[in-house]
Write a protein that holds these residues in place. Structure first.
Motif, PDB file in Angstrom:
ATOM      1  N   TYR A 164     -24.232  20.349 -10.498  1.00 34.31           N
ATOM      2  CA  TYR A 164     -23.632  20.774 -11.765  1.00 34.31           C
ATOM      3  C   TYR A 164     -24.145  19.857 -12.864  1.00 34.31           C
ATOM      4  N   LYS A 165     -24.695  20.447 -13.921  1.00 34.11           N
ATOM      5  CA  LYS A 165     -25.225  19.651 -15.021  1.00 34.11           C
ATOM      6  C   LYS A 165     -24.267  19.718 -16.198  1.00 34.11           C
ATOM      7  N   PHE A 166     -23.886  18.565 -16.708  1.00 41.57           N
ATOM      8  CA  PHE A 166     -22.981  18.502 -17.847  1.00 41.57           C
ATOM      9  C   PHE A 166     -23.442  17.390 -18.783  1.00 41.57           C
ATOM     10  N   SER A 167     -22.904  17.403 -19.991  1.00 42.28           N
ATOM     11  CA  SER A 167     -23.238  16.399 -20.994  1.00 42.28           C
ATOM     12  C   SER A 167     -22.103  15.407 -21.154  1.00 42.28           C
ATOM     13  N   ILE A 168     -22.459  14.170 -21.440  1.00 47.41           N
ATOM     14  CA  ILE A 168     -21.479  13.159 -21.826  1.00 47.41           C
ATOM     15  C   ILE A 168     -21.390  13.135 -23.345  1.00 47.41           C
ATOM     16  N   SER A 169     -20.181  13.113 -23.855  1.00 51.39           N
ATOM     17  CA  SER A 169     -19.974  13.003 -25.300  1.00 51.39           C
ATOM     18  C   SER A 169     -20.061  11.528 -25.696  1.00 51.39           C
ATOM     19  N   TRP A 170     -21.118  11.195 -26.396  1.00 45.33           N
ATOM     20  CA  TRP A 170     -21.334   9.817 -26.851  1.00 45.33           C
ATOM     21  C   TRP A 170     -20.115   9.328 -27.632  1.00 45.33           C
ATOM     22  N   SER A 171     -19.578  10.170 -28.507  1.00 46.84           N
ATOM     23  CA  SER A 171     -18.457   9.739 -29.350  1.00 46.84           C
ATOM     24  C   SER A 171     -17.129   9.737 -28.603  1.00 46.84           C
ATOM     25  N   ARG A 172     -17.072  10.296 -27.400  1.00 45.14           N
ATOM     26  CA  ARG A 172     -15.876  10.116 -26.568  1.00 45.14           C
ATOM     27  C   ARG A 172     -15.954   8.794 -25.837  1.00 45.14           C
ATOM     28  N   LEU A 173     -17.162   8.401 -25.478  1.00 44.94           N
ATOM     29  CA  LEU A 173     -17.347   7.167 -24.720  1.00 44.94           C
ATOM     30  C   LEU A 173     -17.382   5.938 -25.639  1.00 44.94           C
ATOM     31  N   ILE A 174     -18.080   6.056 -26.770  1.00 42.65           N
ATOM     32  CA  ILE A 174     -18.177   4.963 -27.749  1.00 42.65           C
ATOM     33  C   ILE A 174     -17.859   5.571 -29.117  1.00 42.65           C
ATOM     34  N   PRO A 175     -16.606   5.588 -29.535  1.00 44.09           N
ATOM     35  CA  PRO A 175     -16.188   6.338 -30.719  1.00 44.09           C
ATOM     36  C   PRO A 175     -16.956   6.010 -31.999  1.00 44.09           C
ATOM     37  N   ASN A 176     -17.376   4.768 -32.177  1.00 43.60           N
ATOM     38  CA  ASN A 176     -18.116   4.401 -33.390  1.00 43.60           C
ATOM     39  C   ASN A 176     -19.632   4.483 -33.215  1.00 43.60           C
ATOM     40  N   GLY A 177     -20.055   4.970 -32.051  1.00 45.68           N
ATOM     41  CA  GLY A 177     -21.481   5.068 -31.782  1.00 45.68           C
ATOM     42  C   GLY A 177     -22.076   3.803 -31.196  1.00 45.68           C
ATOM     43  N   PRO A 228     -11.613   3.485 -23.267  1.00 44.73           N
ATOM     44  CA  PRO A 228     -11.242   3.516 -21.847  1.00 44.73           C
ATOM     45  C   PRO A 228     -10.859   4.909 -21.355  1.00 44.73           C
ATOM     46  N   GLU A 229     -10.246   5.732 -22.243  1.00 46.24           N
ATOM     47  CA  GLU A 229      -9.880   7.084 -21.825  1.00 46.24           C
ATOM     48  C   GLU A 229     -11.127   7.930 -21.572  1.00 46.24           C
ATOM     49  N   GLY A 230     -12.133   7.776 -22.435  1.00 48.76           N
ATOM     50  CA  GLY A 230     -13.384   8.499 -22.218  1.00 48.76           C
ATOM     51  C   GLY A 230     -14.076   8.061 -20.949  1.00 48.76           C
ATOM     52  N   LEU A 231     -14.104   6.764 -20.714  1.00 41.38           N
ATOM     53  CA  LEU A 231     -14.718   6.226 -19.500  1.00 41.38           C
ATOM     54  C   LEU A 231     -14.007   6.766 -18.262  1.00 41.38           C
ATOM     55  N   GLN A 232     -12.687   6.814 -18.320  1.00 44.95           N
ATOM     56  CA  GLN A 232     -11.904   7.299 -17.187  1.00 44.95           C
ATOM     57  C   GLN A 232     -12.165   8.774 -16.920  1.00 44.95           C
ATOM     58  N   TYR A 233     -12.269   9.568 -18.001  1.00 40.84           N
ATOM     59  CA  TYR A 233     -12.499  11.003 -17.813  1.00 40.84           C
ATOM     60  C   TYR A 233     -13.811  11.256 -17.076  1.00 40.84           C
ATOM     61  N   VAL A 251     -26.673  14.658 -15.377  1.00 41.51           N
ATOM     62  CA  VAL A 251     -26.019  14.265 -16.628  1.00 41.51           C
ATOM     63  C   VAL A 251     -27.001  14.228 -17.788  1.00 41.51           C
ATOM     64  N   THR A 252     -26.611  14.865 -18.893  1.00 38.55           N
ATOM     65  CA  THR A 252     -27.347  14.786 -20.149  1.00 38.55           C
ATOM     66  C   THR A 252     -26.661  13.791 -21.069  1.00 38.55           C
ATOM     67  N   LEU A 253     -27.435  12.926 -21.699  1.00 40.75           N
ATOM     68  CA  LEU A 253     -26.874  11.892 -22.563  1.00 40.75           C
ATOM     69  C   LEU A 253     -26.691  12.360 -24.008  1.00 40.75           C
ATOM     70  N   LEU A 306     -24.900   1.688 -21.008  1.00 38.51           N
ATOM     71  CA  LEU A 306     -23.505   1.781 -20.574  1.00 38.51           C
ATOM     72  C   LEU A 306     -23.343   2.871 -19.520  1.00 38.51           C
ATOM     73  N   CYS A 307     -23.933   4.041 -19.749  1.00 37.70           N
ATOM     74  CA  CYS A 307     -23.802   5.153 -18.806  1.00 37.70           C
ATOM     75  C   CYS A 307     -24.438   4.822 -17.463  1.00 37.70           C
ATOM     76  N   PHE A 308     -25.634   4.231 -17.489  1.00 37.37           N
ATOM     77  CA  PHE A 308     -26.285   3.851 -16.237  1.00 37.37           C
ATOM     78  C   PHE A 308     -25.427   2.843 -15.470  1.00 37.37           C
ATOM     79  N   ARG A 309     -24.878   1.893 -16.208  1.00 35.43           N
ATOM     80  CA  ARG A 309     -24.089   0.831 -15.578  1.00 35.43           C
ATOM     81  C   ARG A 309     -22.801   1.377 -14.979  1.00 35.43           C
ATOM     82  N   GLU A 310     -22.128   2.265 -15.687  1.00 33.48           N
ATOM     83  CA  GLU A 310     -20.810   2.739 -15.256  1.00 33.48           C
ATOM     84  C   GLU A 310     -20.879   3.899 -14.271  1.00 33.48           C
ATOM     85  N   PHE A 311     -21.895   4.761 -14.400  1.00 39.39           N
ATOM     86  CA  PHE A 311     -21.918   5.993 -13.603  1.00 39.39           C
ATOM     87  C   PHE A 311     -23.122   6.099 -12.676  1.00 39.39           C
TER      88      PHE A 311
END
Length: 475
Positions: free
Chosen positions: A62-75, A81-86, A103-105, A137-142
């Motif tokens: 399944y291919k999905f995108s990560i929302s940059w602004s959900r993970l790092i709100p200010n870019g 933490p809620e975005g990371l948890q999701y 995953v698409t960044l 961050l994405c590589f490190r966490e996921f």
């Protein structure tokens, strides 16, 4: 076999749990998109239900995108933490059911904060640094669970649509080339500048991944392009040369630097000083900076030479290409469905094999456009998918290095250009139901039977659970 969705098309929860706006939010708020970004398909809250639906369908990826602004709100800076948890929850749910996450960044959704601060992708160094840090961050966490990464989705359309004609985020363009809604930008130069910056950011991210993560995580990383099959409209020398020029501009724009370290000669000649130049170190960084190429494919087109465009005083990407592209649609259908022409996909894959050394390919989008709510008995979609899967099989037999195939789309999503007016989904989402209940279409049952090795029969129609609000008439 696989399925794909993009965050703003499916995730919803646009302003929940710390997520901030992206350039897609801003674009959607100014366009009559016919859909609600803040809800979409609400996969943010229904991901467990959707993953179970994937299991029932028989998917293995399944291919999905990560929302940059959900993970790092200010870019940049603090992580939400809620975005990371999701995203951890979604990835874990997929993995626990034997489904590989791809995953698409970045899918047209740069944080609006960065667009406001320095112009986003128009500014090379700042955006390249911020994107690489976000990817880190994405590589490190996921990355311990995600083995397939796409940096930028549909990079050629993002540069052209968002910075030349202004029909996609961030809607930058200039007269006489852009849409009427554009109030900023420069269509003659910005598409080339943004594409150049994307290539540098992509290659910087790939370099980081290979240096810090790949040997431990054993994953793969690439970039995704919009593609189509094409033929010259006549056998004239001029149309044949224009045919190659279109391939150079649309596909070679990114593939040539990735494979050879520089732009195609036709682009350098026609773009002139408006086309940025790679330094020697940049060329070395970009060349070979991919493990695979992602492909979006829907239809095909005829190509006609248009040399008059090169005589224009002001020129953009389209004028520099000096060719007219006429896409195929079904002339007897009011829904503008795509014709079943697997030869187009086969010819494109053959071209990539011959011109660019047969790199690994993932077909990340392929699907049929129909009116939303038209029918659960979506026979045109069934026929389209059967035809293209057959065409892909022929390409594989001819030596294509295609590694995976994803249907667009799993659910009826909030489409980029048509909102909720048209759909590509295997599953209908009842937007009038507060619970947004999902219903399998005939294509879902056909595709599921194919994945499970069963023979498809029209008897599958009786298995479709039909909501009372939906018309069942065949198209």
């Amino acid at each position: 076999m696989k399925l794909k969705q993009a965050i703003y098309l499916v995730e919803g929860a646009a302003d929940e749990d710390g997520r901030t706006p992206s350039i897609w939010d801003t674009f959607a708020s100014t366009e009559a998109s016919g859909g609600k970004l803040e809800v979409a398909c609400d996969q943010y809250h229904k991901y467990k239900e959707d993953v179970q639906l994937m299991v029932d369908t028989g998917l293995d990826a399944y291919k999905f995108s990560i929302s940059w602004s959900r993970l790092i709100p200010n870019g940049r800076g603090s992580v939400n933490p809620e975005g990371l948890q999701y995203y951890n929850n979604l990835i874990d749910e997929l993995i626990s059911h034997g489904i590989q996450p791809h995953v698409t960044l970045h899918h047209d959704d740069l944080p609006q904060a960065l667009e406001d601060e320095y112009g986003g992708w128009v500014n090379s160094r700042l955006c390249m640094g911020d994107f690489t840090a976000y990817a880190d961050l994405c590589f490190r966490e996921f990355g311990d669970r995600v083995l397939h990464w796409a940096t930028i989705n549909e990079a050629n359309v993002f540069a052209y649509g968002g910075y030349d004609v202004g029909i996609t985020p961030p809607q930058r363009c200039s007269s006489p080339f852009g849409s009427l809604n554009c109030t900023r930008g420069n269509s003659t130069s910005e598409p080339y500048i943004v594409a150049h910056h994307i290539l540098l950011a992509h290659s910087s991210t790939v370099s980081l991944y290979r240096l810090k993560y790949q040997s431990k995580q054993h994953g793969f990383i690439g970039l995704v392009l919009y593609t189509f099959g094409a033929i010259p409209v006549t056998d004239s020398k001029e149309d044949k040369i224009a045919f190659q020029r279109v391939k150079d501009f649309y596909f070679g724009w990114f593939l040539h630097p990735l494979v050879f370290g520089d732009y195609p000669e036709t682009m350098k000649r026609n773009g002139g000083l408006r086309l940025p130049v790679f330094t020697n170190s940049e060329s070395k960084l970009v060349k070979g900076s991919f493990d695979f190429i992602g492909v979006l494919y829907y239809s095909c087109a005829t190509i006609i030479d248009n040399p008059e465009s090169l005589r224009l005083q002001q020129r953009d990407f389209g004028a520099d290409m000096a060719a007219t592209i006429n896409y195929f649609v079904d002339p007897v259908s009011s829904t503008s469905i795509f014709p079943i022409a697997p030869w187009g996909l086969r010819s494109f894959l053959e071209y990539i094999k011959e011109a660019y050394g047969n790199p690994p390919i993932y077909i990340y989008e392929n699907g049929q456009r129909m009116l939303q709510n038209s029918s659960l008995d979506d026979i045109p979609r069934v026929n389209y998918l059967n035809g293209f899967i057959g065409g892909l099989l022929e390409a594989l037999r001819n030596g294509s290095n295609t590694r995976g195939y994803f249907v667009w789309s799993f659910l009826d999503v909030l489409e980029l250009f048509d909102g909720n007016e048209v759909s590509f989904g295997l599953y209908y989402v009842n937007l009038d139901d507060p619970d947004l209940k999902r219903y399998p279409k005939l294509s879902a049952i056909s595709y599921s039977n194919f994945l499970k090795g069963k023979t498809f029969s029209s008897d599958a129609v009786s298995e479709v659970t039909k909501p009372s609000s939906l018309s069942y008439s065949l198209l």
